[in-house]
Design a protein around this motif. Structure first.
Motif, PDB file in Angstrom:
ATOM      1  N   LEU A 692       0.825  -1.216   0.000  1.00  0.00           N
ATOM      2  CA  LEU A 692       0.000   0.000   0.000  1.00  0.00           C
ATOM      3  C   LEU A 692       0.856   1.261   0.000  1.00  0.00           C
ATOM      4  CD1 LEU A 692      -2.828  -0.946   2.546  1.00  0.00           C
ATOM      5  CD2 LEU A 692      -3.081  -0.557   0.095  1.00  0.00           C
ATOM      6  N   PHE A 693       1.925   1.273   0.794  1.00  0.00           N
ATOM      7  CA  PHE A 693       2.795   2.446   0.852  1.00  0.00           C
ATOM      8  C   PHE A 693       3.563   2.634  -0.464  1.00  0.00           C
ATOM      9  CE2 PHE A 693       2.046   2.562   5.388  1.00  0.00           C
ATOM     10  CZ  PHE A 693       2.196   3.918   5.699  1.00  0.00           C
ATOM     11  N   SER A 694       3.952   1.552  -1.089  1.00  0.00           N
ATOM     12  CA  SER A 694       4.703   1.670  -2.350  1.00  0.00           C
ATOM     13  C   SER A 694       3.831   2.183  -3.495  1.00  0.00           C
ATOM     14  CB  SER A 694       5.314   0.318  -2.733  1.00  0.00           C
ATOM     15  OG  SER A 694       4.305  -0.606  -3.104  1.00  0.00           O
ATOM     16  N   GLU A 695       2.488   2.101  -3.322  1.00  0.00           N
ATOM     17  CA  GLU A 695       1.580   2.562  -4.375  1.00  0.00           C
ATOM     18  C   GLU A 695       1.213   4.034  -4.235  1.00  0.00           C
ATOM     19  OE1 GLU A 695      -1.695  -0.058  -4.006  1.00  0.00           O
ATOM     20  OE2 GLU A 695      -0.693  -1.765  -4.989  1.00  0.00           O
ATOM     21  N   GLN A 696       1.687   4.700  -3.186  1.00  0.00           N
ATOM     22  CA  GLN A 696       1.380   6.114  -3.010  1.00  0.00           C
ATOM     23  C   GLN A 696       2.130   6.963  -4.040  1.00  0.00           C
ATOM     24  OE1 GLN A 696      -1.103   6.932  -0.789  1.00  0.00           O
ATOM     25  NE2 GLN A 696      -1.116   4.665  -0.791  1.00  0.00           N
ATOM     26  N   PRO A 697       1.575   8.096  -4.451  1.00  0.00           N
ATOM     27  CA  PRO A 697       2.202   8.929  -5.488  1.00  0.00           C
ATOM     28  C   PRO A 697       3.648   9.310  -5.170  1.00  0.00           C
ATOM     29  CG  PRO A 697      -0.031   9.676  -5.066  1.00  0.00           C
ATOM     30  CD  PRO A 697       0.250   8.630  -4.047  1.00  0.00           C
ATOM     31  N   LEU A 698       3.933   9.694  -3.915  1.00  0.00           N
ATOM     32  CA  LEU A 698       5.297  10.082  -3.562  1.00  0.00           C
ATOM     33  C   LEU A 698       6.249   8.896  -3.724  1.00  0.00           C
ATOM     34  CD1 LEU A 698       7.210  12.257  -2.556  1.00  0.00           C
ATOM     35  CD2 LEU A 698       6.604  11.618  -0.197  1.00  0.00           C
ATOM     36  N   SER A 699       5.791   7.720  -3.387  1.00  0.00           N
ATOM     37  CA  SER A 699       6.625   6.521  -3.549  1.00  0.00           C
ATOM     38  C   SER A 699       6.929   6.279  -5.017  1.00  0.00           C
ATOM     39  CB  SER A 699       5.930   5.291  -2.960  1.00  0.00           C
ATOM     40  OG  SER A 699       5.793   5.410  -1.578  1.00  0.00           O
ATOM     41  N   ARG A 700       5.936   6.429  -5.872  1.00  0.00           N
ATOM     42  CA  ARG A 700       6.157   6.193  -7.299  1.00  0.00           C
ATOM     43  C   ARG A 700       7.124   7.211  -7.883  1.00  0.00           C
ATOM     44  NH1 ARG A 700      -0.003   4.817  -9.416  1.00  0.00           N
ATOM     45  NH2 ARG A 700      -0.193   2.794  -8.338  1.00  0.00           N
ATOM     46  N   ALA A 707      10.057  -3.208  -0.905  1.00  0.00           N
ATOM     47  CA  ALA A 707      11.263  -3.503  -0.127  1.00  0.00           C
ATOM     48  C   ALA A 707      11.788  -2.263   0.591  1.00  0.00           C
ATOM     49  CB  ALA A 707      12.343  -4.082  -1.037  1.00  0.00           C
ATOM     50  N   THR A 708      11.506  -1.068   0.044  1.00  0.00           N
ATOM     51  CA  THR A 708      11.963   0.168   0.683  1.00  0.00           C
ATOM     52  C   THR A 708      11.355   0.308   2.074  1.00  0.00           C
ATOM     53  OG1 THR A 708      12.047   1.201  -1.506  1.00  0.00           O
ATOM     54  CG2 THR A 708      12.158   2.672   0.403  1.00  0.00           C
ATOM     55  N   ARG A 751      14.627   9.135   7.319  1.00  0.00           N
ATOM     56  CA  ARG A 751      13.687  10.251   7.389  1.00  0.00           C
ATOM     57  C   ARG A 751      12.892  10.411   6.095  1.00  0.00           C
ATOM     58  NH1 ARG A 751      16.364  15.501   9.664  1.00  0.00           N
ATOM     59  NH2 ARG A 751      16.651  13.984  11.335  1.00  0.00           N
ATOM     60  N   GLU A 752      13.554  10.228   4.939  1.00  0.00           N
ATOM     61  CA  GLU A 752      12.855  10.436   3.665  1.00  0.00           C
ATOM     62  C   GLU A 752      11.792   9.366   3.423  1.00  0.00           C
ATOM     63  OE1 GLU A 752      17.032   8.716   2.745  1.00  0.00           O
ATOM     64  OE2 GLU A 752      16.076  10.164   4.111  1.00  0.00           O
ATOM     65  N   VAL A 753      11.987   8.164   3.972  1.00  0.00           N
ATOM     66  CA  VAL A 753      10.981   7.110   3.823  1.00  0.00           C
ATOM     67  C   VAL A 753       9.726   7.463   4.627  1.00  0.00           C
ATOM     68  CG1 VAL A 753      10.476   4.671   4.256  1.00  0.00           C
ATOM     69  CG2 VAL A 753      12.699   5.341   3.345  1.00  0.00           C
ATOM     70  N   LEU A 754       9.943   8.140   5.758  1.00  0.00           N
ATOM     71  CA  LEU A 754       8.807   8.520   6.597  1.00  0.00           C
ATOM     72  C   LEU A 754       7.980   9.643   5.983  1.00  0.00           C
ATOM     73  CD1 LEU A 754      10.550   8.403  10.109  1.00  0.00           C
ATOM     74  CD2 LEU A 754       9.100   6.658   9.059  1.00  0.00           C
ATOM     75  N   ASP A 755       8.483  10.248   4.901  1.00  0.00           N
ATOM     76  CA  ASP A 755       7.704  11.294   4.218  1.00  0.00           C
ATOM     77  C   ASP A 755       6.472  10.717   3.531  1.00  0.00           C
ATOM     78  OD1 ASP A 755       9.527  13.186   5.000  1.00  0.00           O
ATOM     79  OD2 ASP A 755      10.675  13.137   3.119  1.00  0.00           O
ATOM     80  N   VAL A 756       6.533   9.449   3.158  1.00  0.00           N
ATOM     81  CA  VAL A 756       5.404   8.812   2.477  1.00  0.00           C
ATOM     82  C   VAL A 756       4.324   8.510   3.517  1.00  0.00           C
ATOM     83  CG1 VAL A 756       4.665   6.876   1.056  1.00  0.00           C
ATOM     84  CG2 VAL A 756       6.982   7.775   0.815  1.00  0.00           C
ATOM     85  N   ARG A 757       3.113   8.950   3.244  1.00  0.00           N
ATOM     86  CA  ARG A 757       2.040   8.795   4.223  1.00  0.00           C
ATOM     87  C   ARG A 757       0.748   8.297   3.576  1.00  0.00           C
ATOM     88  NH1 ARG A 757       3.026  11.434   9.151  1.00  0.00           N
ATOM     89  NH2 ARG A 757       5.084  12.430   9.191  1.00  0.00           N
ATOM     90  N   ILE A 758      -0.015   7.572   4.385  1.00  0.00           N
ATOM     91  CA  ILE A 758      -1.367   7.157   4.018  1.00  0.00           C
ATOM     92  C   ILE A 758      -2.309   7.784   5.036  1.00  0.00           C
ATOM     93  CG2 ILE A 758      -2.962   5.211   3.811  1.00  0.00           C
ATOM     94  CD1 ILE A 758      -0.680   3.460   2.963  1.00  0.00           C
ATOM     95  N   ARG A 759      -3.168   8.656   4.541  1.00  0.00           N
ATOM     96  CA  ARG A 759      -4.093   9.389   5.417  1.00  0.00           C
ATOM     97  C   ARG A 759      -3.342  10.086   6.556  1.00  0.00           C
ATOM     98  NH1 ARG A 759      -8.468   4.473   6.035  1.00  0.00           N
ATOM     99  NH2 ARG A 759      -8.911   4.216   3.817  1.00  0.00           N
ATOM    100  N   GLY A 760      -2.188  10.649   6.207  1.00  0.00           N
ATOM    101  CA  GLY A 760      -1.411  11.407   7.173  1.00  0.00           C
ATOM    102  C   GLY A 760      -0.545  10.573   8.092  1.00  0.00           C
ATOM    103  N   GLN A 761      -0.492   9.267   7.875  1.00  0.00           N
ATOM    104  CA  GLN A 761       0.258   8.376   8.761  1.00  0.00           C
ATOM    105  C   GLN A 761       1.431   7.754   8.006  1.00  0.00           C
ATOM    106  OE1 GLN A 761      -0.849   7.862  12.164  1.00  0.00           O
ATOM    107  NE2 GLN A 761      -2.070   9.642  11.544  1.00  0.00           N
ATOM    108  N   SER A 762       2.634   7.825   8.628  1.00  0.00           N
ATOM    109  CA  SER A 762       3.826   7.219   8.032  1.00  0.00           C
ATOM    110  C   SER A 762       3.851   5.728   8.334  1.00  0.00           C
ATOM    111  CB  SER A 762       5.088   7.875   8.590  1.00  0.00           C
ATOM    112  OG  SER A 762       5.248   7.547   9.959  1.00  0.00           O
TER     113      SER A 762
END
Length: 924
Positions: A692-700, A707-708, A751-762
């Motif tokens: 789910l996190f890898s499918e977020q726009p920032l992740s793409r 794996a990230t 820290r940069e991985v924690l920038d990706v969020r789902i509904r405001g949650q890292s």
């Protein structure tokens, strides 16, 4: 009063509570309601800090590394002792005897009053004094005597030097090879340096009976000059006396008795062959060639199947051909001479596997080499000491006809009888004095906590967490502390109802000695015996952490525990039990350890409870016999670690296993030993979250993959702590602690991985959710929701998704395994036999009700569930009960009864039946 103000540790909601001093206080509530957070992480942690503050400046430096409990103030707290459900021992040198100090008192007893015998001829070893030697001479000698000493080897120099030294010391009379000679009349041809025996005469007495103190003075001087040896000669008899212990018959020297002589952890007493371990490691052909059906080319010799030994494998095949063997033929078909050469021989460049492994021992300083070699070694009883761990000097000392190793092999119950029955004699009894009293008291403490079936030689690392805790409790009683704070974690776990009352009596003795005893407990009998009850709740996880009740037990009214205490809520007896048969799993002649060739029947498709007092053989039957035998029959292989001494229980016959697809053992062993292991990864739900996190726009946009978002592989995890979120800090004289990683502040990720969020949650925030929270937030994810639902169903809804496995109790780990099995049960077909070891551990009665529902679901799906259990509410709901006993250790291992619970309750010899009968009378 002990006052805790605004406790906020973990899920505690800022509670303030007062606990009376010198009382037995029980802390209870649903699983995950914050009981351990209050008792251990807040009260005990602060008590430990106060204790360290009272120590030296050196000790105080560790306070900065210890995490402070989240609480405003704690007043009225005493130095704290925690007795938890953990077994800290990992060394095979630690035994029940050493862990309880009982063996230390035995060593003192043997050193003080033990009778020493010759290790060669078996005669008594004596150690003379001037008084005992003088008394013996007066009693036995008649007529004139001579008191002499043998010239020590250290004084045997040249003839002239010997003569000059003797004259200087005032000694003129000698016995040279039995011939009396005076130095003034010494022949010129005499050479004292070459004499076989040279005795120097101290004094001559006409009548020893009338010599008075002169006799003792002469013997004492002989001891001094003769390096502890004195010779008394009369007309027909020669008497030898020694200050050093030696055989009275063959003169074989012995070692002086001291406590160190009887310690297998001391070089003075340890067996030279095994260094005090009682066993030696030897390479075993069955481990080196685990599958004789394999050929040389298929890897018959297992050590050389490893990638680094490819050249060795080719050389092995070539050597086999030269010896006339077919490399493609099974190992079992090779000639004995060929096998011997490949295992032990040396031909040209080829070295057999046994000498190869022994040569590799030179590199044992490398850990991977030690691990590699240990796979092919079996621990065998030491041939020198026969497993006694001690050397021949220590084993030549007896009390009551037994060596200290013989006594250490007795069960504690038998040891108490032996101590009460030995006749030491008036003098020895006086010498033993306080040692015997303290020894008997400590053995009684261990029996009172339900450990009478253990022996002192039992390795501590083989004990369960409950057994280790009860040993710590017995040690606390032996320490006789006052004005202290004891915090215990469910001491009734693993105890049969028969033994629970004795345990509670000991807790009351701790209280009556002037201590405050805080017990985290769910057992109603324990709660009813408490002076004061603190109940947290009302639910688990985020729904818990509130103070529901604080006061006398009987005053609890509208609380969950109060409802069970008053009988308003209870787990009922089923209105109808499942029918037994026609399919049965039958075992005949089951035996191992104390199991005495019993015949048992298990009706398939039912819930079966295996009961009996602690040590009656329940785990042996379920784990070592049923599980191992089914594993071999259903899978064609067994998972035992033979090199660690694990064995398969034997049966004369087993039938009915053809109705089963597989067997699954769900025990209380940890699901992982590092903080990176957690509930959501264990049930395979973290893959969905990472996806789910890898499918977020920032992740793409950043090209992040699933794996990230893994803390088990490089890429997105914090490299400082390798994704653990914690760093282990060695505390030297205290248990090591884990502190948050400074680089990632415990988040596990960059820290940069924690920038990706789902509904405001890292990803870190999601891992902090409880299972209950995640169920709501991931309700639109069918696969993930199903996994979370099963965790909720086994009573683990309060766990955080990323909670480290190192913080989970044995009961929580076991319920995680049950949840994973429930998840996988829908994906597989076939009937299974599930084996559960005390699944109610750590559960409130309301959680037990939910667990029974989960187990019923497994059984109703066509599976068979076998539980080892002491909890009467589970036993009364079983369809079939196998009751072992009647006692523990040698007094157990027999089948007391098997059948429905009503049959067990009607069996007079069944301890389980006696406690079960009143519950069955209550009806559904």
């Amino acid at each position: 009063m002990l006052r805790v103000v605004n406790a906020r540790q973990h899920n505690l909601k800022g509670i303030t509570v007062e606990l009376p001093h010198r009382r037995l206080v029980v802390v209870t509530g649903p699983s995950g309601s914050g009981k351990s957070s209050l008792a251990f992480d807040t009260i005990y942690a602060e008590g430990q800090r106060r204790y360290i503050e009272s120590l030296s400046t050196y000790a105080k430096q560790f306070l900065e590394r210890m995490p402070k409990p989240l609480v405003d103030t704690i007043t009225g707290i005493a130095p704290a002792v925690a007795i938890e459900q953990q077994n800290p021992a990992v060394s095979s040198r630690s035994t029940v005897g050493t862990a309880t100090e009982v063996y230390d008192y035995l060593r003192l007893l043997w050193a003080r009053v033990g009778l020493q015998f010759c290790r060669k001829c078996g005669a008594r070893v004596v150690r003379d004094t001037t008084t005992t030697a003088g008394d013996r001479v007066r009693a036995e000698a008649a007529g004139p005597i001579q008191v002499a000493f043998p010239l020590p080897a250290s004084a045997r120099l040249s003839h002239q030097t010997i003569v000059e030294n003797l004259r200087a010391l005032g000694f003129l009379r000698l016995l040279v090879d039995g011939v009396p000679i005076h130095l003034d009349d010494l022949p010129e041809s005499a050479d004292l340096g070459h004499a076989t025996e040279l005795l120097v005469v101290i004094d001559r007495l006409a009548d020893p009976a009338k010599a008075g103190a002169r006799l003792e003075e002469a013997i004492g001087q002989a001891f001094q000059e003769g390096e502890g040896i004195a010779i008394v000669l009369s007309a027909a008899v020669r008497r030898r006396f020694t200050e050093q212990p030696a055989c009275s018959t063959c003169d074989t020297p012995a070692l002086p008795l001291s406590p160190a002589l009887f310690s297998f952890n001391n070089p003075r007493g340890a067996c030279g062959g095994c260094k005090g371990f009682g066993a030696v490691l030897e390479y075993d052909e069955s481990l080196i060639v685990p599958d004789p059906s394999r050929s040389l080319t298929d890897g018959a010799i297992d050590p050389w199947t490893k990638p680094r030994y490819e050249a060795r494998r080719r050389l092995l095949v070539d050597t086999g051909r030269k010896l006339g063997a077919d490399p493609a033929a099974p190992w079992s078909s090779l000639k004995a001479t060929v096998k011997r050469e490949l295992l032990h021989g040396k031909t040209g460049r080829f070295t057999g596997i046994f000498p190869f492994l022994k040569a590799l021992e030179e590199k044992r300083y490398k850990q991977y080499i030690r691990v590699f070699l240990r796979q092919y070694q079996l621990a065998r009883t030491c041939p020198a000491c026969q497993g006694a761990r001690l050397n021949e000097h220590a084993l030549a000392v007896r009390i009551g006809g037994r060596t200290i190793a013989d006594v250490a092999s007795l069960s504690l119950a038998d040891l108490r009888l032996w101590l009460a029955g030995i006749d030491l004699g008036p003098t020895a009894r006086l010498i033993a004095g306080d040692v015997s009293t303290e020894l008997a008291a400590r053995v009684s403490f261990l029996i009172d906590v339900g450990l009478g079936y253990l022996s002192l030689e039992r390795q501590t690392r083989t004990l369960s967490g409950g057994e280790a805790q009860r040993i710590a409790l017995a040690n606390a009683l032996g320490a006789k502390l006052v004005d202290s704070l004891y915090v215990l974690d469910e001491p009734s776990i693993g105890l049969h109802p028969r033994d629970t009352d004795r345990l509670l009596g000991l807790l009351c003795r701790l209280r009556d000695a002037g201590n405050t005893v805080i017990v985290v407990e769910h057992d109603l009998a324990a709660i009813e015996r408490a002076d004061y009850m603190i109940e947290l709740g009302p639910g688990s996880g985020e729904r818990g952490g509130f103070l529901v009740h604080a006061g006398p037990v009987h005053a609890a009214r509208d609380t969950l525990t109060g409802q069970y205490l008053r009988g308003e809520k209870r787990i009922g007896v089923p209105s109808a039990r499942r029918p037994t048969g026609p399919r049965w799993l039958k075992l005949e002649g089951a035996r191992l350890h104390n199991l005495q060739s019993i015949d048992v029947q298990l009706p398939l498709g039912t819930l079966i409870a295996v009961t009996g007092v602690s040590g009656s053989g329940k785990s042996t039957l379920v784990h070592d016999v049923i599980y191992r035998q089914l594993e071999a029959r259903l899978r064609g292989d067994v998972s035992i670690k033979a090199h660690l001494g694990e064995v398969i229980g034997s049966v004369d016959a087993m039938t009915g296993h053809e109705w089963l697809e597989d067997v699954v053992l769900i025990d209380q062993s940890p699901i992982g030993r590092s903080p990176r292991s957690n509930p959501i990864t264990y049930v395979k739900g973290f893959d969905e979250i990472r996806e789910l996190f890898s499918e977020q726009p920032l992740s793409r946009s950043r090209r992040y993959t699933p794996a990230t978002f893994s803390f088990n592989t490089g890429g997105g995890r914090c490299e400082q702590c390798d994704g653990a979120g914690q760093v282990q800090v060695e505390m030297v004289f205290l248990a090591d602690v884990f502190v948050p990683c400074e680089a990632c502040s415990g988040t596990r990720f960059k820290r940069e991985v924690l920038d990706v969020r789902i509904r405001g949650q890292s990803i870190h925030d999601v891992l902090q959710w409880t299972v209950d929270d995640a169920m709501v937030r991931f309700r639109h994810q069918p696969k993930l929701g199903a996994a979370l639902w099963h965790l909720q169903q086994v009573g683990l809804g309060y766990l955080r998704l990323g909670q480290p496995a190192t913080t989970l109790s044995g009961g929580e780990a076991q319920r995680l395994k049950i949840a994973r099995e429930l998840i996988q049960a829908g994906k597989r077909s076939g009937r299974k036999l599930y084996l559960l070891d005390e699944p109610t551990t750590g559960l409130h009665l309301d959680d037990v009700r939910q667990l029974i529902t989960v187990i019923d679901r497994l059984v109703d799906a066509g599976h068979t569930v076998v539980v080892i259990e002491h909890h009467l509410d589970v036993i009364k709901r079983a369809d079939w009960v196998i009751d072992l006993g009647p006692e523990a250790g040698d007094g157990g291992g027999r089948l007391v009864a098997q059948g429905p619970p009503e049959l067990i309750a009607a069996t007079p010899a069944s301890h389980t039946g006696r406690f079960l009968k009143p519950l069955l009378a209550g009806g559904p």
